[in-house]
Design a protein around this motif. Structure first.
Motif, short mmCIF file in Angstrom:
data_model
loop_
_atom_site.label_atom_id
_atom_site.label_comp_id
_atom_site.label_asym_id
_atom_site.label_seq_id
_atom_site.Cartn_x
_atom_site.Cartn_y
_atom_site.Cartn_z
N ALA A 63 8.38 37.42 9.66
CA ALA A 63 8.57 37.76 11.08
C ALA A 63 7.49 37.12 11.94
O ALA A 63 7.78 36.51 12.98
CB ALA A 63 8.58 39.27 11.26
N ILE A 64 6.23 37.25 11.52
CA ILE A 64 5.14 36.69 12.35
C ILE A 64 5.15 35.17 12.30
O ILE A 64 4.70 34.50 13.24
CB ILE A 64 3.77 37.25 11.90
CG1 ILE A 64 2.71 36.99 12.99
CG2 ILE A 64 3.32 36.67 10.58
CD1 ILE A 64 1.38 37.67 12.72
N ALA A 65 5.69 34.58 11.20
CA ALA A 65 5.78 33.13 11.10
C ALA A 65 6.91 32.56 11.95
O ALA A 65 7.03 31.34 12.09
CB ALA A 65 5.97 32.72 9.64
N GLY A 66 7.75 33.42 12.50
CA GLY A 66 8.83 32.96 13.38
C GLY A 66 10.03 32.40 12.64
O GLY A 66 10.72 31.51 13.14
N VAL A 67 10.30 32.93 11.44
CA VAL A 67 11.45 32.47 10.66
C VAL A 67 12.68 33.29 11.06
O VAL A 67 12.63 34.52 11.06
CB VAL A 67 11.17 32.63 9.15
CG1 VAL A 67 12.41 32.26 8.33
CG2 VAL A 67 9.99 31.77 8.74
N PRO A 68 13.78 32.65 11.42
CA PRO A 68 14.98 33.43 11.76
C PRO A 68 15.58 34.06 10.51
O PRO A 68 15.43 33.51 9.42
CB PRO A 68 15.92 32.35 12.35
CG PRO A 68 15.44 31.06 11.77
CD PRO A 68 13.96 31.21 11.55
N PRO A 69 16.20 35.24 10.64
CA PRO A 69 16.50 35.97 11.88
C PRO A 69 15.51 37.11 12.16
O PRO A 69 15.86 38.06 12.84
CB PRO A 69 17.88 36.55 11.56
CG PRO A 69 17.78 36.90 10.09
CD PRO A 69 16.90 35.85 9.48
N PHE A 70 14.31 37.02 11.62
CA PHE A 70 13.35 38.11 11.77
C PHE A 70 12.85 38.20 13.21
O PHE A 70 12.94 37.25 14.00
CB PHE A 70 12.20 37.92 10.78
CG PHE A 70 12.65 37.93 9.35
CD1 PHE A 70 12.86 39.12 8.68
CD2 PHE A 70 12.91 36.74 8.68
CE1 PHE A 70 13.29 39.13 7.36
CE2 PHE A 70 13.35 36.73 7.37
CZ PHE A 70 13.55 37.93 6.70
N ALA A 71 12.29 39.38 13.56
CA ALA A 71 12.03 39.72 14.96
C ALA A 71 11.12 38.72 15.66
O ALA A 71 11.35 38.36 16.82
CB ALA A 71 11.41 41.12 15.03
N GLY A 72 10.07 38.25 14.96
CA GLY A 72 9.13 37.34 15.60
C GLY A 72 9.75 36.04 16.06
O GLY A 72 9.28 35.42 17.02
N PHE A 73 10.79 35.59 15.39
CA PHE A 73 11.46 34.34 15.76
C PHE A 73 11.98 34.41 17.19
O PHE A 73 11.79 33.49 18.00
CB PHE A 73 12.61 34.05 14.79
CG PHE A 73 13.59 33.04 15.29
CD1 PHE A 73 13.27 31.69 15.30
CD2 PHE A 73 14.84 33.43 15.78
CE1 PHE A 73 14.17 30.74 15.77
CE2 PHE A 73 15.75 32.49 16.25
CZ PHE A 73 15.42 31.14 16.25
N TRP A 74 12.64 35.52 17.55
CA TRP A 74 13.29 35.62 18.85
C TRP A 74 12.26 35.70 19.98
O TRP A 74 12.40 35.02 21.00
CB TRP A 74 14.20 36.86 18.88
CG TRP A 74 15.20 36.86 17.77
CD1 TRP A 74 15.10 37.53 16.58
CD2 TRP A 74 16.44 36.14 17.71
NE1 TRP A 74 16.19 37.28 15.79
CE2 TRP A 74 17.03 36.43 16.46
CE3 TRP A 74 17.10 35.29 18.60
CZ2 TRP A 74 18.26 35.90 16.07
CZ3 TRP A 74 18.31 34.76 18.22
CH2 TRP A 74 18.88 35.06 16.97
#
Length: 639
Positions: free
Chosen positions: A409-420
Motif C-alpha cells: 500500500a505505501i509503495a503505491g502498488v495497485p489496487p492497494f489504498a496508497g496507490f490511489w
C-alpha cells in the motif's frame, strides 16, 4: 443536522482518563484495559454515526456539504474580538473523526495484548485516553485559540506516552526532546495566532476562511519586510504545524520518539499527532491560497517536497525498523504537505487538496498497520534491529501477510489504498509544478525500496538463531492487524473526491493512466531492487553502501542534524550567549542584591545589642539619654 451529541465524542475519553488516572492503584489492570477499549468504542461508534449522518444523510444541501457549528462565547476581549468554544462539523473534521477513532480503537485493542503484564498498564490506558481526547478536541475546534489549547494538550500527552518508561534514560531524553522542539515550533504558532487576532479581528475559522470576507480581501493592507502581516501570521502558524508534523528542519524529535511503547508509535506517528500540522494547513487552506497569491502555500509545497526526499534517503540507511517507519512517516507527511502546496481552489485544480486529505486517510491505515506489525515482530524476537531478524514468515504468518499488504500500500502498488491517493498527489504536482512532481516520483521509488528492504529483512533472508522460538502474536494483537489490512486494501476505493474538496463542492477525480503507470513502474523497480538486495542473504547492500562512501555515512547519521542542533544550543546559545549573561547576572545583579543583604546583616549584628532584653541596660540607656538631653539644654541655655 443535530450535532449536539458530538460533544460526547471527546468527553468520553476524558472521563476514562480521569477514572483511570485517579484510580490507577485501585483498578485491576485487566479491568482498566476493558474500560479503555469500551470508552473508545463508544466514541468511535458516535464518530462513525456522525460520518454516516453527515456524508450520506443530512450533510449535503443542493450538492454542497454544509458546515454545522455549535459554539458559545468563552472569553470577550472587545466588541468584535472574542474566543468561542464549541464543535465544528464539516468534511475534513468528520474525516478526521473517522481516522482518529479507527486508529485509536485499534491501538487500544492491540495494547491489551502488547502491554499485558506491564507495571504501568492502567497508567498507560489513562495516557491513551488523554491523548485521544486531545486529538478529538483538536479536530473539532471552531477557532484558532481552541485548536491551540488542544494542540498543547496533544503535546503534553505525547510527552507522557513517549516517556512512558520513565526509568529508562533514553526514553526520558526522547520525551524531553519532543516536548522542547515542538514548544519552539508552537511559540511561532502562538505568535501567528496573536498577529491574526490583532489584524484580522477574529480567530473563528468561518470568518478567516471566507474568500469574500474582509480578512482575505484586505489581507495585504498592512505589510512588513515585503510581505503582508497576514502572510507572516500564516507562516508562523505553519511553523507550528511543521513542528508537530516533523517537517524539516523541525524533524529531529520524531526518530527518538520511538522510545515509547510500539502502540504509542502507531498512535502518534500513524494518524493522529503528526498529521495535526497537515490538518491545520488544510483547515486554513483558503487563507493560504488567497492571501498574497498563495505565497505561504508555495513555502508549504517546497518544505513538504524537501522533507519527503530528505526523510526517504535517511530511511534507506536505518537498521532499527521503528526508525525506518518514523522517517517513512516524515516522508509521507511531506507528500501531504506538498499536495496542499500545489493545490488550487476550484474545479479539477482542487485535486491537490483532496489528494492530501485522501493520503492522510489511507496513510493512517497502512502506517498504523506497519507500526503494529513491527510491534508484533518486536514482541516475538525482543529486538528492534534488522540484524536480529530473518525468516519469520514461517513463525508469524498473519503478521507477515498483513505487513506485506501495508508495504504494498505505501509503495503505491495497485489496487492497494496508497496507490490511489499517491496518484492523485502526483497528478496535482504534475499539473502545477513539474519540479515537485519529479521529486514525488523519485520519493515513490525510494519508499518502495526502503519498505521492502525491511519487509524482506524481517520475514525472509537468512533465519537467525533465536533465543526463544518466535510465535504469532495473540488475537488481541492480530485482530487489529487484520482489520487495518482490510482497510489498507479497500480504503482506496472510497469516492473521496465526492466528500472532501476545498470549496465543499464535489468534482470527479479521474485516474491519470500515464502518470499512474510511471509511478507504479518506479515503485515496482524499488521493490525489485529490494528483492535483489535483501530477499536472500548477500553482500550487495554492503558493496553499494561502500560505493556511496561518505554520503551513506552522512545519511546513516541523519546528516548530523542532532549534532548541529547540539552545537547550536550548547556551544553557541549556552556557552557563547547564555554563559556570559549568567556570569553577569550572578556577579553584578545577584552580587548587588547579596551585597545589600550582607551589609544589612553586618549593621544588624553591630546594633543588635541595643535590644538585649535586660532591664538594667534599658534603665541605663534611659538615664544616659535623659542626662545627655539635660546637658544639651543647659549648654544651649547658658550660651
Amino acid at each position: 443536522m443535530n450535532i449536539s451529541y458530538t460533544v460526547l465524542i471527546p468527553l468520553i475519553p476524558l472521563a476514562v482518563f480521569l477514572l483511570l488516572g485517579l484510580n490507577s492503584q485501585k483498578i485491576k489492570p485487566a479491568i482498566s484495559g476493558y474500560i479503555g477499549v469500551l470508552g473508545l468504542s463508544v466514541s468511535a461508534a458516535l464518530s462513525f454515526y456522525t460520518a454516516y449522518q453527515y456524508f450520506l444523510v443530512d450533510g449535503k444541501v443542493d450538492d454542497v456539504y454544509q458546515t454545522f457549528v455549535n459554539k458559545s462565547v468563552w472569553m470577550n476581549f472587545t466588541e468584535t474580538l472574542h474566543i468561542d468554544i464549541g464543535i465544528l462539523i464539516d468534511p475534513i473534521s468528520v474525516m478526521m473523526l473517522v481516522v482518529v477513532s479507527t486508529v485509536s480503537l485499534m491501538v487500544h485493542i492491540y495494547s491489551r495484548g502488547y502491554m499485558k503484564g506491564d507495571e504501568g498498564y492502567t497508567r498507560f490506558f489513562a495516557y491513551l485516553s488523554l491523548f485521544t481526547f486531545s486529538m478529538y478536541g483538536l479536530v473539532l475546534a471552531t477557532n484558532l485559540f481552541q485548536i491551540y489549547i488542544f494542540w498543547e494538550l496533544v503535546g503534553v500527552s505525547s510527552f507522557l506516552l513517549i516517556g512512558y518508561y520513565y526509568t529508562k534514560p533514553s526514553a526520558v531524553s526522547a520525551a524531553k526532546k519532543a516536548f522542547i522542539v515542538t514548544r519552539f515550533a508552537d511559540l511561532g504558532f502562538l505568535i501567528g495566532i496573536l498577529i491574526m487576532g490583532y489584524y484580522a479581528g477574529s480567530y473563528d475559522f468561518e470568518t478567516l476562511n471566507n474568500p469574500e470576507g474582509s480578512v482575505i480581501l484586505n489581507g495585504a493592507s498592512t505589510s512588513f519586510m515585503g510581505l503582508s502581516v497576514i502572510t507572516w501570521a500564516l507562516l508562523l502558524i505553519f511553523m507550528g504545524g511543521a513542528g508537530k508534523s516533523a517537517m524539516f528542519p523541525l524533524h529531529i524529535w520524531l526518530p527518538d520518539a520511538m522510545e515509547g511503547p510500539t502502540p504509542v508509535s502507531a498512535l502518534i506517528h500513524a494518524a493522529t499527532m503528526v498529521v495535526a500540522g497537515v490538518f491545520l494547513v488544510a483547515r486554513l487552506f483558503p487563507m493560504f491560497y488567497f492571501v498574497e497569491n498563495g505565497f505561504a502555500l508555495n513555502i508549504v509545497a517546497y518544505v513538504g517536497a524537501f522533507s519527503a526526499l530528505f526523510a526517504a534517503i535517511i530511511a534507506i540507511t536505518q537498521t532499527d525498523i521503528k526508525r525506518v517507519l518514523a522517517f517513512s512517516t516524515m516522508s509521507q507527511l511531506g507528500y501531504m504537505m506538498l499536495a496542499l502546496g500545489v493545490s488550487g481552489y476550484d474545479g479539477h485544480e482542487g485535486v491537490g487538496y483532496m489528494a492530501s486529505m485522501f493520503h492522510l486517510f489511507t496513510h493512517a491505515m497502512f502506517k498504523a498497520l506497519l507500526f503494529l506489525g513491527a510491534g508484533s515482530v518486536i514482541h516475538a524476537v525482543h529486538s528492534n534491529y534488522l540484524k536480529d531478524m530473518g525468516g519469520l514468515y514461517k513463525y508469524m504468518p498473519i503478521t507477515n501477510i498483513t505487513f506485506l499488504i501495508a508495504a504494498l500500500a505505501i509503495a503505491g502498488v495497485p489496487p492497494f489504498a496508497g496507490f490511489w491517493s499517491k496518484d492523485e498527489i502526483l497528478v496535482a504536482a504534475f499539473e502545477h509544478n513539474k519540479f515537485i512532481y519529479y521529486i514525488g516520483v523519485f520519493v515513490a521509488g525510494l519508499t518502495a525500496f526502503y519498505m521492502f528492504r525491511i519487509y524482506f529483512g524481517i520475514f525472509w533472508g537468512k533465519e537467525k538463531t533465536y533465543e526463544h522460538k518466535p510465535h504469532e502474536s495473540p488475537l488481541s494483537m492480530t485482530i487489529p492487524l487484520m482489520v487495518l489490512a482490510l482497510l489498507s486494501v479497500v480504503a482506496g476505493f472510497i469516492p473521496f473526491s465526492e466528500f472532501i474538496t476545498p470549496d465543499k463542492v464535489g468534482f470527479e477525480a479521474h485516474l491519470n493512466y500515464p502518470l499512474a503507470a510511471i509511478a507504479t513502474g518506479v515503485g515496482l523497480f524499488g521493490i525489485f531492487f529490494a528483492w535483489i538486495f535483501y530477499k536472500n542473504e548477500n553482500s550487495l547492500s554492503d558493496t553499494y553502501a561502500k560505493a556511496f562512501g561518505p554520503f551513506y555515512k552522512w545519511a546513516s547519521d541523519k546528516f548530523y542534524f542532532d549534532e548541529i542542533y547540539l552545537f547550536i544550543t550548547k556551544k553557541i546559545i549556552f556557552n557563547l550567549i547564555s554563559a556570559p549573561i549568567a556570569k553577569f547576572d550572578k556577579k553584578y545583579v545577584d552580587g548587588t542584591m547579596e551585597g545589600i543583604g550582607n551589609k544589612t546583616i553586618l549593621i544588624s549584628n553591630k546594633i543588635k545589642g541595643i535590644q538585649s532584653g535586660k532591664f538594667q541596660d534599658y534603665a541605663f540607656s534611659f538615664v544616659m539619654g535623659a542626662v545627655i538631653i539635660a546637658l544639651v539644654f543647659i549648654y544651649l541655655w547658658t550660651n
